[in-house]
Scaffold this motif. Structure first.
Motif, PDB file in Angstrom:
ATOM      1  N   ARG A  62       1.025   0.419  -1.125  1.00 47.42           N
ATOM      2  CA  ARG A  62      -0.010   1.344  -1.475  1.00 47.42           C
ATOM      3  C   ARG A  62      -1.506   1.187  -1.058  1.00 47.42           C
ATOM      4  N   PHE A  63      -1.574  -0.071  -0.348  1.00 54.41           N
ATOM      5  CA  PHE A  63      -2.994  -0.486   0.071  1.00 54.41           C
ATOM      6  C   PHE A  63      -2.876  -0.608   1.666  1.00 54.41           C
ATOM      7  N   LEU A  64      -1.803   0.070   2.380  1.00 48.86           N
ATOM      8  CA  LEU A  64      -1.651   0.004   3.704  1.00 48.86           C
ATOM      9  C   LEU A  64      -1.905   1.455   4.243  1.00 48.86           C
ATOM     10  N   ARG A  65      -2.789   1.466   5.207  1.00 49.90           N
ATOM     11  CA  ARG A  65      -2.994   2.844   5.891  1.00 49.90           C
ATOM     12  C   ARG A  65      -2.980   2.416   7.340  1.00 49.90           C
ATOM     13  N   ASN A  66      -2.188   3.304   8.199  1.00 50.21           N
ATOM     14  CA  ASN A  66      -2.445   3.022   9.553  1.00 50.21           C
ATOM     15  C   ASN A  66      -2.130   1.659   9.844  1.00 50.21           C
ATOM     16  N   GLY A  67      -1.522   0.731   9.339  1.00 48.35           N
ATOM     17  CA  GLY A  67      -1.210  -0.498   9.785  1.00 48.35           C
ATOM     18  C   GLY A  67      -2.237  -1.582   9.254  1.00 48.35           C
ATOM     19  N   LEU A  68      -3.424  -1.126   8.561  1.00 48.29           N
ATOM     20  CA  LEU A  68      -4.285  -2.048   7.998  1.00 48.29           C
ATOM     21  C   LEU A  68      -4.395  -1.955   6.397  1.00 48.29           C
ATOM     22  N   GLN A  69      -4.400  -3.265   6.041  1.00 51.63           N
ATOM     23  CA  GLN A  69      -4.333  -3.720   4.499  1.00 51.63           C
ATOM     24  C   GLN A  69      -5.953  -3.452   4.056  1.00 51.63           C
ATOM     25  N   ALA A  70      -6.085  -2.680   2.939  1.00 54.31           N
ATOM     26  CA  ALA A  70      -7.324  -2.205   2.347  1.00 54.31           C
ATOM     27  C   ALA A  70      -7.331  -2.445   0.716  1.00 54.31           C
ATOM     28  N   ARG A  71      -7.377  -3.829   0.372  1.00 56.04           N
ATOM     29  CA  ARG A  71      -7.104  -4.164  -1.047  1.00 56.04           C
ATOM     30  C   ARG A  71      -8.283  -4.001  -1.775  1.00 56.04           C
ATOM     31  N   PRO A  72      -8.103  -3.437  -3.105  1.00 61.64           N
ATOM     32  CA  PRO A  72      -9.200  -3.469  -4.060  1.00 61.64           C
ATOM     33  C   PRO A  72      -9.698  -4.855  -4.413  1.00 61.64           C
ATOM     34  N   ASP A  73     -10.453  -4.865  -5.183  1.00 62.02           N
ATOM     35  CA  ASP A  73     -11.305  -6.107  -5.789  1.00 62.02           C
ATOM     36  C   ASP A  73     -10.490  -6.375  -6.917  1.00 62.02           C
TER      37      ASP A  73
END
Length: 178
Positions: A10-21
């Motif tokens: 759920r926190f992976l977009r276009n191969g990039l991890q973008a995790r919330p705090d």
């Protein structure tokens, strides 16, 4: 997070991890899962307002005698990438579920199946669906909680509607299509 699956994805977009705090979940099982799957992110158990509202609505419905009947809650897998990968469609999944109902010992007496479309699906999507001896109904006009209240079982594929059904004390059947 409102479901118990694919937390990391759920926190992976276009191969990039973008995790919330922080990750907020609504139940202890989800908290355990997210702590195991994403231990590096702080996870917090918080009351889920949607679940609480659904339970309050359910408590206001006058109970009726319910025979064994099944509500199918669609997930609209046709729009998900997983459908292409697994080579399935909503119609093929629904056929497998109808077949399952005829062969599941506790549900052999089922004569009808009620379909509740996912909110993103067209009203026409299942209008032509037929399966052997099952009478097919559509119940997408009433609220989800009203629809759940009329059925003894809720069946689907990883649907939030199943979670609401479970909270309302219904038998839940989760089908995995492979």
């Amino acid at each position: 997070l409102d479901h118990w699956s694919v937390y990391r994805d759920r926190f992976l977009r276009n191969g990039l991890q973008a995790r919330p705090d922080e990750i907020w979940v609504g139940d202890k099982d989800a908290l355990t899962l997210v702590e195991h799957q994403i231990p590096e992110t702080k996870s917090i158990l918080v009351p889920n307002p949607y679940w609480l509202d659904s339970l309050e609505s359910f408590s206001k419905i006058t109970p009726k005698k319910i025979s064994t009947n099944v509500l199918y809650v669609s997930t609209n897998i046709d729009v998900l990438n997983i459908a292409k990968k697994l080579q399935i469609s909503d119609e093929s999944a629904l056929k497998k579920i109808a077949h399952f109902l005829g062969n599941f010992e506790d549900l052999r007496g089922i004569e009808s199946l009620t379909i509740r479309r996912h909110p993103s699906e067209s009203p026409e999507k299942y209008r032509q669906f037929r399966y052997s001896d099952l009478v097919i109904h559509d119940d997408s006009d009433s609220s989800l909680v009203e629809s759940i209240s009329k059925h003894s079982h809720v069946i689907g594929l990883d649907s939030m509607a199943q979670v609401i059904g479970k909270l309302c004390g219904k038998w839940i059947i989760n089908v995995e299509i492979e």
